[in-house]
Design a protein around this motif. Structure first.
Motif, mmCIF file in Angstrom:
data_model
loop_
_atom_site.group_PDB
_atom_site.id
_atom_site.type_symbol
_atom_site.label_atom_id
_atom_site.label_comp_id
_atom_site.label_asym_id
_atom_site.label_seq_id
_atom_site.Cartn_x
_atom_site.Cartn_y
_atom_site.Cartn_z
ATOM 1 N N LEU A 85 0.820 -1.204 0.000
ATOM 2 C CA LEU A 85 0.000 0.000 0.000
ATOM 3 C C LEU A 85 0.861 1.263 0.000
ATOM 4 O O LEU A 85 0.551 2.235 -0.694
ATOM 5 N N GLN A 86 1.926 1.245 0.763
ATOM 6 C CA GLN A 86 2.804 2.407 0.777
ATOM 7 C C GLN A 86 3.508 2.578 -0.570
ATOM 8 O O GLN A 86 3.741 3.704 -1.026
ATOM 9 N N ALA A 87 3.813 1.462 -1.227
ATOM 10 C CA ALA A 87 4.449 1.525 -2.546
ATOM 11 C C ALA A 87 3.511 2.109 -3.598
ATOM 12 O O ALA A 87 3.967 2.667 -4.600
ATOM 13 N N LEU A 88 2.205 1.977 -3.378
ATOM 14 C CA LEU A 88 1.220 2.513 -4.317
ATOM 15 C C LEU A 88 1.016 4.013 -4.154
ATOM 16 O O LEU A 88 0.318 4.644 -4.951
ATOM 17 N N LEU A 126 11.942 -6.197 -3.896
ATOM 18 C CA LEU A 126 11.186 -6.911 -4.921
ATOM 19 C C LEU A 126 9.934 -6.126 -5.309
ATOM 20 O O LEU A 126 9.585 -6.037 -6.492
ATOM 21 N N VAL A 127 9.257 -5.540 -4.328
ATOM 22 C CA VAL A 127 8.096 -4.697 -4.623
ATOM 23 C C VAL A 127 8.521 -3.480 -5.443
ATOM 24 O O VAL A 127 7.831 -3.080 -6.389
ATOM 25 N N ALA A 128 9.680 -2.902 -5.116
ATOM 26 C CA ALA A 128 10.196 -1.764 -5.883
ATOM 27 C C ALA A 128 10.454 -2.167 -7.332
ATOM 28 O O ALA A 128 10.169 -1.408 -8.268
ATOM 29 N N GLU A 129 10.970 -3.369 -7.521
ATOM 30 C CA GLU A 129 11.225 -3.875 -8.872
ATOM 31 C C GLU A 129 9.926 -4.011 -9.660
ATOM 32 O O GLU A 129 9.855 -3.664 -10.843
ATOM 33 N N ILE A 130 8.881 -4.521 -9.000
ATOM 34 C CA ILE A 130 7.595 -4.720 -9.673
ATOM 35 C C ILE A 130 6.948 -3.384 -10.028
ATOM 36 O O ILE A 130 6.426 -3.197 -11.131
ATOM 37 N N LYS A 183 9.275 1.799 -8.836
ATOM 38 C CA LYS A 183 9.438 3.001 -8.017
ATOM 39 C C LYS A 183 10.577 2.798 -7.016
ATOM 40 O O LYS A 183 10.682 1.733 -6.407
ATOM 41 N N PRO A 184 11.411 3.804 -6.826
ATOM 42 C CA PRO A 184 12.374 3.727 -5.722
ATOM 43 C C PRO A 184 11.630 3.884 -4.399
ATOM 44 O O PRO A 184 10.806 4.782 -4.240
ATOM 45 N N LEU A 185 11.873 2.988 -3.475
ATOM 46 C CA LEU A 185 11.153 3.000 -2.204
ATOM 47 C C LEU A 185 12.101 3.374 -1.078
ATOM 48 O O LEU A 185 13.071 2.664 -0.794
ATOM 49 N N LEU A 213 3.083 -11.288 -5.537
ATOM 50 C CA LEU A 213 3.080 -9.875 -5.165
ATOM 51 C C LEU A 213 2.450 -9.020 -6.263
ATOM 52 O O LEU A 213 1.739 -8.053 -5.980
ATOM 53 N N THR A 214 2.704 -9.389 -7.505
ATOM 54 C CA THR A 214 2.098 -8.652 -8.618
ATOM 55 C C THR A 214 0.581 -8.754 -8.573
ATOM 56 O O THR A 214 -0.131 -7.753 -8.734
ATOM 57 N N ARG A 215 0.065 -9.959 -8.342
ATOM 58 C CA ARG A 215 -1.385 -10.142 -8.226
ATOM 59 C C ARG A 215 -1.936 -9.346 -7.044
ATOM 60 O O ARG A 215 -3.000 -8.725 -7.136
ATOM 61 N N SER A 216 -1.216 -9.374 -5.941
ATOM 62 C CA SER A 216 -1.671 -8.659 -4.743
ATOM 63 C C SER A 216 -1.665 -7.154 -4.963
ATOM 64 O O SER A 216 -2.602 -6.448 -4.559
ATOM 65 N N LEU A 217 -0.622 -6.625 -5.596
ATOM 66 C CA LEU A 217 -0.543 -5.202 -5.879
ATOM 67 C C LEU A 217 -1.697 -4.755 -6.774
ATOM 68 O O LEU A 217 -2.276 -3.680 -6.574
#
Length: 336
Positions: free
Chosen positions: A197-200, A257-261, A264-266, A312-316
């Motif tokens: 959520l924070q990555a979004l 890994l979330v940043a890669e998907i 975005k730089p996190l 993670l992609t599906r969840s995002l």
């Protein structure tokens, strides 16, 4: 057609429970979904299921802390899948006795009703937190139990209660021990939804606790498939069975890994409220899934780094939908 057709699910309104309800209904089974009573008449995530699915569920309200409501809900069932529990580790520091009431005494009520009504199967749901920080890698089902939080202690008590009913009374109990399940509908108290959520956010700056601990993350549909495999296997009776991928990743690497998907730089900043007391932090959890594979033919379909990336992609994608986020009263704290 599976032999066990009439299934009671406790904790059906929750994250894993609601996915389990969907899966069993899709198989054509008759599902009685027990949700915690509340004065609003809300059935948690069950309220969000497709109307065609909801129409095929027998919805009941009750409380596993109340033996009478458990027994009433269990009437006419072949099996019970027991997921009802208090699971938030931080709250267990604040209100530990409530964890004993729900997780230990609640499990006792489920077991006793199942024994009295002669159910053909009880699937009790445990947690990898019962091991504390791993002493053996990967963790086998024979690993010592070490509670590092009141939550973990209550789950050890529940697990031992379940096994005692198998030994003392021949109650057909099987214990599923999932490692860290993630996916759509998961609470924001869990680390992966918090990261996602924070990555979004338009300007992502992650507020997190410890980054070094490692976990074995498993997509919710894999956990549900494992629970159903345990339900349907006679070989599972009297056993404790891990549901995990065997893949270990640190919280920090999960952020990367979330940043890669997302592309975005996190940026990460420490949030003290998310840190456990030092001696209570579980440093390392990684599953040995060999028993589930040998006994049930089950294994994670989204294992390894690439499997986790797919999950993670599906969840995002799910969390990115504002309609889904609207079910979280505190989602705005993360997505701005």
């Amino acid at each position: 057609m599976p032999a066990l057709q009439n299934i009671l699910i406790t904790g059906a309104e929750g994250f894993i429970g609601s996915h389990l309800v969907e899966a069993l209904v899709a198989q054509g089974r008759r599902v009685r979904a027990m949700a915690l009573y509340n004065s609003f008449g809300h059935y948690g995530w069950l309220d969000t299921l497709a109307p065609a699915t909801r129409a095929r569920i027998d919805l009941v309200m009750g409380d596993v802390r109340d033996a009478a409501s458990v027994r009433q809900a269990m009437q006419g069932c072949d099996a019970v899948m027991h997921l009802a529990a208090l699971v938030a580790i931080p709250y267990s520091y604040t209100a530990p006795s409530s964890y004993v009431d729900t997780n230990v005494t609640g499990t006792l009520h489920v077991l006793q009703a199942a024994r009295d009504l002669e159910l053909r199967k009880v699937v009790h749901t445990s947690t990898s937190e019962v091991y504390g920080s791993a002493q053996i890698i990967p963790i086998p089902e024979t690993h010592p139990l070490l509670a590092q939080s009141p939550y973990a202690a209550s789950k050890i008590g529940a697990d031992q209660m379940a096994y005692s009913y198998y030994c003392a009374f021949g109650t057909p109990v099987a214990t599923a021990r999932p490692f860290n399940t993630y996916g759509p509908r998961q609470s924001l108290r869990a680390v992966l939804p918090c990261i996602m959520l924070q990555a979004l956010s338009a300007a992502p700056r992650l507020r997190l606790g410890a980054l070094a601990p490692t976990r074995d993350f498993n997509f919710v549909t894999d956990t549900v498939a494992g629970l159903i495999a345990i339900l349907d296997s006679d070989k599972a009776v009297g056993e404790t069975i891990h549901l995990g991928s065997g893949h270990e990743i640190s919280i920090g690497d999960a952020v990367r890994l979330v940043a890669e998907i997302t592309g975005k730089p996190l940026e990460i900043e420490a949030e003290p409220a998310r840190l456990r007391p030092a001696a209570s932090e579980v440093g390392r959890l990684v599953c040995d899934p060999a028993k589930a594979c040998a006994l049930l033919g089950w294994q994670s379909s989204l294992a390894g780094r690439e499997g986790l990336k797919e999950g993670l992609t599906r969840s995002l994608e799910w969390f990115a939908n504002p309609d889904n986020r609207s079910h979280y009263h505190d989602a705005q704290r993360y997505v701005v």
